[in-house]
Design a protein around this motif. Structure first.
Motif, mmCIF file in Angstrom:
data_model
loop_
_atom_site.group_PDB
_atom_site.id
_atom_site.type_symbol
_atom_site.label_atom_id
_atom_site.label_comp_id
_atom_site.label_asym_id
_atom_site.label_seq_id
_atom_site.Cartn_x
_atom_site.Cartn_y
_atom_site.Cartn_z
ATOM 1 N N LEU A 409 0.743 -1.090 0.121
ATOM 2 C CA LEU A 409 0.037 -0.016 0.185
ATOM 3 C C LEU A 409 0.915 1.299 -0.156
ATOM 4 O O LEU A 409 1.351 1.968 -0.965
ATOM 5 C CB LEU A 409 -1.408 0.335 1.326
ATOM 6 C CG LEU A 409 -2.189 -0.126 1.250
ATOM 7 C CD1 LEU A 409 -2.700 -0.232 2.552
ATOM 8 C CD2 LEU A 409 -3.151 0.618 0.009
ATOM 9 N N ARG A 412 2.748 1.956 -3.109
ATOM 10 C CA ARG A 412 1.072 2.452 -3.990
ATOM 11 C C ARG A 412 1.616 3.964 -3.777
ATOM 12 O O ARG A 412 1.423 4.889 -5.070
ATOM 13 C CB ARG A 412 -0.070 1.157 -4.129
ATOM 14 C CG ARG A 412 0.257 0.641 -4.946
ATOM 15 C CD ARG A 412 -0.495 -0.469 -5.046
ATOM 16 N NE ARG A 412 -1.716 0.077 -6.217
ATOM 17 C CZ ARG A 412 -1.294 -0.604 -6.711
ATOM 18 N NH1 ARG A 412 -0.784 -1.240 -7.563
ATOM 19 N NH2 ARG A 412 -2.109 -0.446 -8.023
ATOM 20 N N ARG A 428 -8.851 11.404 -0.252
ATOM 21 C CA ARG A 428 -9.094 11.077 -1.903
ATOM 22 C C ARG A 428 -8.583 10.979 -2.499
ATOM 23 O O ARG A 428 -8.144 10.350 -2.895
ATOM 24 C CB ARG A 428 -10.466 11.736 -2.519
ATOM 25 C CG ARG A 428 -11.727 11.480 -3.151
ATOM 26 C CD ARG A 428 -12.423 12.486 -3.311
ATOM 27 N NE ARG A 428 -13.198 12.714 -2.767
ATOM 28 C CZ ARG A 428 -13.824 14.222 -3.131
ATOM 29 N NH1 ARG A 428 -13.238 15.047 -4.474
ATOM 30 N NH2 ARG A 428 -14.611 14.727 -2.119
ATOM 31 N N ASP A 429 -7.637 11.871 -2.773
ATOM 32 C CA ASP A 429 -6.289 11.800 -3.158
ATOM 33 C C ASP A 429 -5.729 10.338 -3.046
ATOM 34 O O ASP A 429 -5.123 9.670 -4.333
ATOM 35 C CB ASP A 429 -5.243 12.361 -2.933
ATOM 36 C CG ASP A 429 -5.636 14.092 -3.795
ATOM 37 O OD1 ASP A 429 -6.406 13.882 -5.187
ATOM 38 O OD2 ASP A 429 -5.053 15.033 -3.470
ATOM 39 N N VAL A 431 -6.576 7.690 -1.767
ATOM 40 C CA VAL A 431 -7.243 6.349 -2.237
ATOM 41 C C VAL A 431 -7.218 6.083 -3.961
ATOM 42 O O VAL A 431 -7.268 4.794 -4.364
ATOM 43 C CB VAL A 431 -8.887 6.627 -2.112
ATOM 44 C CG1 VAL A 431 -9.539 4.980 -2.751
ATOM 45 C CG2 VAL A 431 -9.094 6.274 -0.060
ATOM 46 N N ARG A 432 -7.106 7.250 -4.894
ATOM 47 C CA ARG A 432 -7.368 7.387 -5.782
ATOM 48 C C ARG A 432 -5.979 6.845 -6.787
ATOM 49 O O ARG A 432 -6.020 5.802 -7.223
ATOM 50 C CB ARG A 432 -7.144 9.054 -6.700
ATOM 51 C CG ARG A 432 -7.970 8.845 -7.800
ATOM 52 C CD ARG A 432 -8.127 10.388 -8.391
ATOM 53 N NE ARG A 432 -7.776 11.486 -7.721
ATOM 54 C CZ ARG A 432 -6.370 11.715 -8.560
ATOM 55 N NH1 ARG A 432 -6.433 11.496 -9.078
ATOM 56 N NH2 ARG A 432 -5.932 13.231 -7.428
ATOM 57 N N TRP A 433 -4.522 7.865 -5.869
ATOM 58 C CA TRP A 433 -3.467 6.909 -5.839
ATOM 59 C C TRP A 433 -3.273 5.610 -5.327
ATOM 60 O O TRP A 433 -2.338 4.305 -6.745
ATOM 61 C CB TRP A 433 -1.932 7.424 -4.646
ATOM 62 C CG TRP A 433 -2.285 8.981 -4.887
ATOM 63 C CD1 TRP A 433 -3.486 9.713 -6.614
ATOM 64 C CD2 TRP A 433 -1.236 9.867 -4.432
ATOM 65 N NE1 TRP A 433 -2.307 11.573 -5.612
ATOM 66 C CE2 TRP A 433 -1.787 11.352 -4.512
ATOM 67 C CE3 TRP A 433 -0.892 9.825 -3.387
ATOM 68 C CZ2 TRP A 433 -1.013 12.586 -4.227
ATOM 69 C CZ3 TRP A 433 0.001 11.413 -2.561
ATOM 70 C CH2 TRP A 433 -0.181 12.419 -3.343
ATOM 71 N N ILE A 434 -3.491 4.883 -4.612
ATOM 72 C CA ILE A 434 -3.846 3.621 -4.191
ATOM 73 C C ILE A 434 -4.277 2.661 -5.582
ATOM 74 O O ILE A 434 -4.070 1.379 -6.077
ATOM 75 C CB ILE A 434 -3.995 2.843 -3.304
ATOM 76 C CG1 ILE A 434 -3.963 3.825 -1.845
ATOM 77 C CG2 ILE A 434 -4.698 1.269 -3.011
ATOM 78 C CD1 ILE A 434 -4.483 3.503 -0.392
ATOM 79 N N ARG A 435 -5.411 3.196 -5.978
ATOM 80 C CA ARG A 435 -6.268 1.981 -6.669
ATOM 81 C C ARG A 435 -5.654 2.631 -8.297
ATOM 82 O O ARG A 435 -5.507 1.513 -9.193
ATOM 83 C CB ARG A 435 -7.420 3.550 -7.283
ATOM 84 C CG ARG A 435 -8.515 2.687 -6.238
ATOM 85 C CD ARG A 435 -9.653 2.577 -6.713
ATOM 86 N NE ARG A 435 -10.647 3.606 -7.268
ATOM 87 C CZ ARG A 435 -11.189 3.720 -6.516
ATOM 88 N NH1 ARG A 435 -11.809 3.808 -5.728
ATOM 89 N NH2 ARG A 435 -11.477 4.785 -7.306
ATOM 90 N N THR A 436 -5.032 4.823 -8.560
ATOM 91 C CA THR A 436 -4.277 4.353 -10.264
ATOM 92 C C THR A 436 -2.917 3.878 -10.312
ATOM 93 O O THR A 436 -2.579 3.460 -11.179
ATOM 94 C CB THR A 436 -4.761 5.701 -10.300
ATOM 95 O OG1 THR A 436 -3.326 6.472 -9.800
ATOM 96 C CG2 THR A 436 -5.623 6.109 -10.298
#
Lengths: 437, 318
Positions: A409, A412, A428-429, A431-436
């Motif tokens: 994690l 990422r 929110r950033d 979470v977005r970073w982890i996803r992208t």
């Protein structure tokens, strides 16, 4: 792998070379040394033989018995023992105050003048009836001196009173003797040589070392990443290394510095405490005094468990700190954003205190399977009584899985965060970073 | 090595509020020096950072060495000098360079030897064991420049490599870049200094507002831009000269710098008539030469007023 080594070496060498590292590494052993040597040294200095005048206004032999007791008192034990008091017995019935006044000019000059005194002890008949005696001296502020003096003459007074009641003093002393509860740890169904206090100190010290290392070195990981971001080294690094290599190298590099420093400290502490007597005698300070207790010894298997969980815990938390550093733009930002990580470190550290009372209870058993907690909980539990192998292995497995998950994690977050400047990262950033990423 | 080393296809990058790069395509052939020119805020750095995979494009594709993820997987073959220089301030120069090369997979001992050789070449031998923070800005820039070349990369990407350097150091670095390109390696560099680009580049792309305006070899660009240009130098009566240059039957466009000027002749304009008129006006002509248009005038003509009005976007990197 070669590249990761290069990063580890850079982190290690550049840190170990700094003045801050050298100073803090050396200061602690100095402090430890002072702790070991100074108390004994000071005591041997301050508690020389006291020269006192015993003004005896008693009408019986109480004064004589007190003088005998005072003369028998010794400083230290065995060969090196010295008399505690040099007593001059002055019989002065009815005119004790006049004798005292005549002695006052000599008081306080014991080291400079022949016949000089440290103090004057005045004992009268009312000492037995009213429990009053008086001491006039220059060392009246020394609690130790006054306590010793009081303890030396008190039994004479009590004996005198008991005798008046027709009771044998020796019989009374025998019957009021308390009990001395000796605590010894039983581990694995066998008797050990460790006392209760030593066990507690060891369990506490292991938790403290991890806590301390995470606070100091976790922050170093975090801040150095912020710094790399700020002076844009990170762009050059990113053109050569993968983010994972960068993060792994940094965490392991800083972690090795932590281990080195703690190793030096632990080594010095062990050396100083085990050789305390020798060091004291080398300094000519006699064998008395010193630390209130010897450092507890650490069994090899406990050491292995501790080092394993220390390393896993350090990797886990340092990776989290690295992610925080990657998200922040300034050291101040990072300081604020590290709160959640800090909470876990604190929770782990304080769980040691909470669980030490019941190290095999339900709470302890549950926390032994919580990855953020195990680095604190398991060494503590293991130091009190070795865990069953299945539980230990289970806990190690859970910790490794948890550590890998957090490193993954963090990597990422790190990968995206490290190259984004300007605005502060929001949840929110993240979470977005982890996803992208 | 034939074909393109860097291929950028219809790449777009938007930041909140504006488009930094807008449908840009680039094709950097192997070998030689490729210049990425543009005014401040044109999107040069953003493009380079996307090529380096530091930021990802919103649209379009980028391939390096024919592979899309090469800038990460084949990073050992690339040397990169970012626009914002960064070095570890507390590290010794030689340690710093050794580390940078090691991070590119060069063996430690080899890296150190190379670093020493390069430092000597760029006149920094005395600074080998000094900390980076003790060096001047220009020296730090040279150190970082060495860092980009230490591992003998096939592709060298330099973002504004000459900014902030004095002419002497600029010349030293230029010589190195030219030599590296002569060895068959590819250099891609961005600049807004046209004279530099004109002297060094084999191929040039001019971008403004994230869009490509000019693309080709230097001679292609000049031929395409066309027009007959006259380079002039006056020694007196500059005001009268300016009047002559304002005559639209003679001169289509002029870049008047006071004592010198570059004039594009009007269609059908005769250079001899211009020469006669200038002599009549007694401007003390010391140079009159029919020339190819300079890259500078092409740049001004193409970018035009856009350069003056372009916002300072390059500072805004999200």
């Amino acid at each position: 792998m070669h590249k990761v080594w290069a990063v580890i070496r850079r982190e290690f060498v550049e840190r170990v070379r700094t003045r801050a590292f050298i100073l803090s590494t050396l200061l602690f052993p100095l402090f430890m040394g002072a702790m070991v040597v100074l108390p004994g040294y000071l005591m041997s200095r301050s508690t020389g033989t006291r020269t006192i005048a015993f003004v005896d206004a008693t009408s019986d032999d109480l004064g004589l018995r007190m003088v005998t007791a005072l003369q028998a008192a010794r400083i230290g034990k065995g060969e090196a023992a010295r008399p505690r008091y040099a007593v001059t017995h002055l019989r002065a019935p009815n005119r004790s105050m006049a004798v005292r006044d005549s002695l006052l000019p000599m008081t306080g000059k014991s080291r400079r003048v022949e016949g000089g005194l440290d103090g004057i002890l005045v004992v009268t008949d009312s000492t037995v009836t009213g429990g009053k005696a008086a001491y006039y001296g220059v060392n009246v502020a020394s609690f130790d001196d006054m306590r010793d003096l009081e303890q030396t003459i008190r039994p004479m007074v009590i004996a005198q009173r008991l005798q008046g009641l027709g009771v044998d003093f020796a019989e009374v002393m025998k019957s009021v003797q308390g009990i001395d509860l000796r605590t010894m740890k039983v581990a694995d169904g066998k008797l050990t040589n460790e006392s209760g206090a030593a066990t507690f100190i060891l369990a506490y010290a292991m938790g403290f070392l991890l806590y301390f290392s995470l606070l100091i070195f976790g922050n170093q990981v975090m801040n150095s990443i912020v710094e790399e971001k700020n002076n844009r080294i990170v762009e050059v690094l990113a053109s050569s290394l993968t983010p994972f290599q960068m993060m792994l190298g940094k965490v392991v590099g800083v972690g090795s510095v932590a281990l080195l420093q703690i190793g030096i400290w632990a080594g010095t502490a062990t050396f100083l405490t085990t050789n305390q007597a020798k060091i004291m005698s080398m300094l000519g300070a006699g064998g008395s005094g010193g630390l209130p207790m010897a450092l507890p010894s650490m069994k090899l298997e406990l050491l292995i468990v501790f080092l394993l969980f220390f390393s896993l815990g350090f990797l886990l938390f340092a990776a989290a700190y690295a992610a925080v550093g990657a998200m922040a733009n300034t050291v101040q930002d990072a300081g604020q954003m590290q709160m959640p990580v800090m909470m876990f470190v604190l929770a782990g550290f304080f769980s040691v205190f909470a669980l030490i009372r019941d190290p095999n209870g339900t709470a302890a058993q549950v926390l032994s399977y919580v990855p953020m907690m195990t680095p604190f909980v398991i060494p503590m539990r293991y130091s009190i009584s070795p865990l069953p192998m299945t539980e230990l292995l289970g806990s190690i497995a859970v910790t490794i899985v948890g550590m890998l998950a957090i490193v993954w994690l963090a990597a990422r977050i790190y990968r995206v965060g490290i190259l984004s400047y300007g605005k502060k990262a929001t949840l929110r950033d993240m979470v977005r970073w982890i996803r992208t990423a | 090595m034939n074909g393109s080393v860097v291929k950028v296809e219809r790449v777009t990058k938007r930041y909140s509020g504006h488009t930094a790069v807008d449908g840009l395509s680039l094709d950097v052939p192997a070998g030689g020096i490729f210049g990425l020119l543009g005014p401040n805020g044109a999107g040069k750095s953003t493009t380079i950072r996307m090529i380096m995979n530091i930021i990802t494009p919103d649209e379009g594709k980028i391939a390096v060495f024919g592979r899309e993820s090469a800038s990460r997987d084949m990073s050992d073959k690339i040397g990169f000098l970012p626009e914002e220089r960064g070095l570890y301030k507390k590290m010794k120069v030689v340690d710093q360079l050794t580390f940078l090369a090691e991070a590119k997979g060069i063996h430690r001992a080899v890296a150190r030897k190379k670093a020493v050789t390069w430092l000597e070449r760029l006149g920094l031998t005395d600074w080998t064991m000094k900390k980076v923070e003790d060096l001047s800005k220009g020296m730090q820039q040279k150190v970082q420049f060495i860092g980009t070349l230490l591992h003998d990369p096939d592709l060298i990407i330099l973002d504004e490599p000459f900014s902030g350097l004095d002419p002497v150091n600029s010349q030293v670095m230029k010589d190195v870049v030219v030599e590296v390109a002569r060895q068959g390696r590819t250099v891609l560099f961005s600049t807004h200094i046209m004279e530099q680009a004109e002297r060094m580049c084999d191929r040039i792309v001019i971008i403004a507002r994230g869009q490509k305006l000019v693309d080709g070899t230097l001679s292609e660009i000049k031929r395409e831009f066309g027009g007959r240009h006259v380079a002039l130098t006056f020694t007196r009566n500059a005001d009268r000269a300016a009047r002559v240059l304002a005559d639209r039957t003679l001169v289509a466009k002029a870049d008047d710098s006071g004592a010198t000027a570059e004039a594009e002749l009007a269609p059908g304009g005769d250079p001899e008539r211009l020469l006669r008129t200038l002599i009549q006006e007694d401007v003390g002509l010391s140079r009159f030469e029919v020339v190819e248009p300079s890259l500078h005038s092409i740049f001004i003509a193409k970018v035009g007023t856009e350069a003056a009005t372009a916002p300072a976007k390059e500072l805004v990197h999200a």
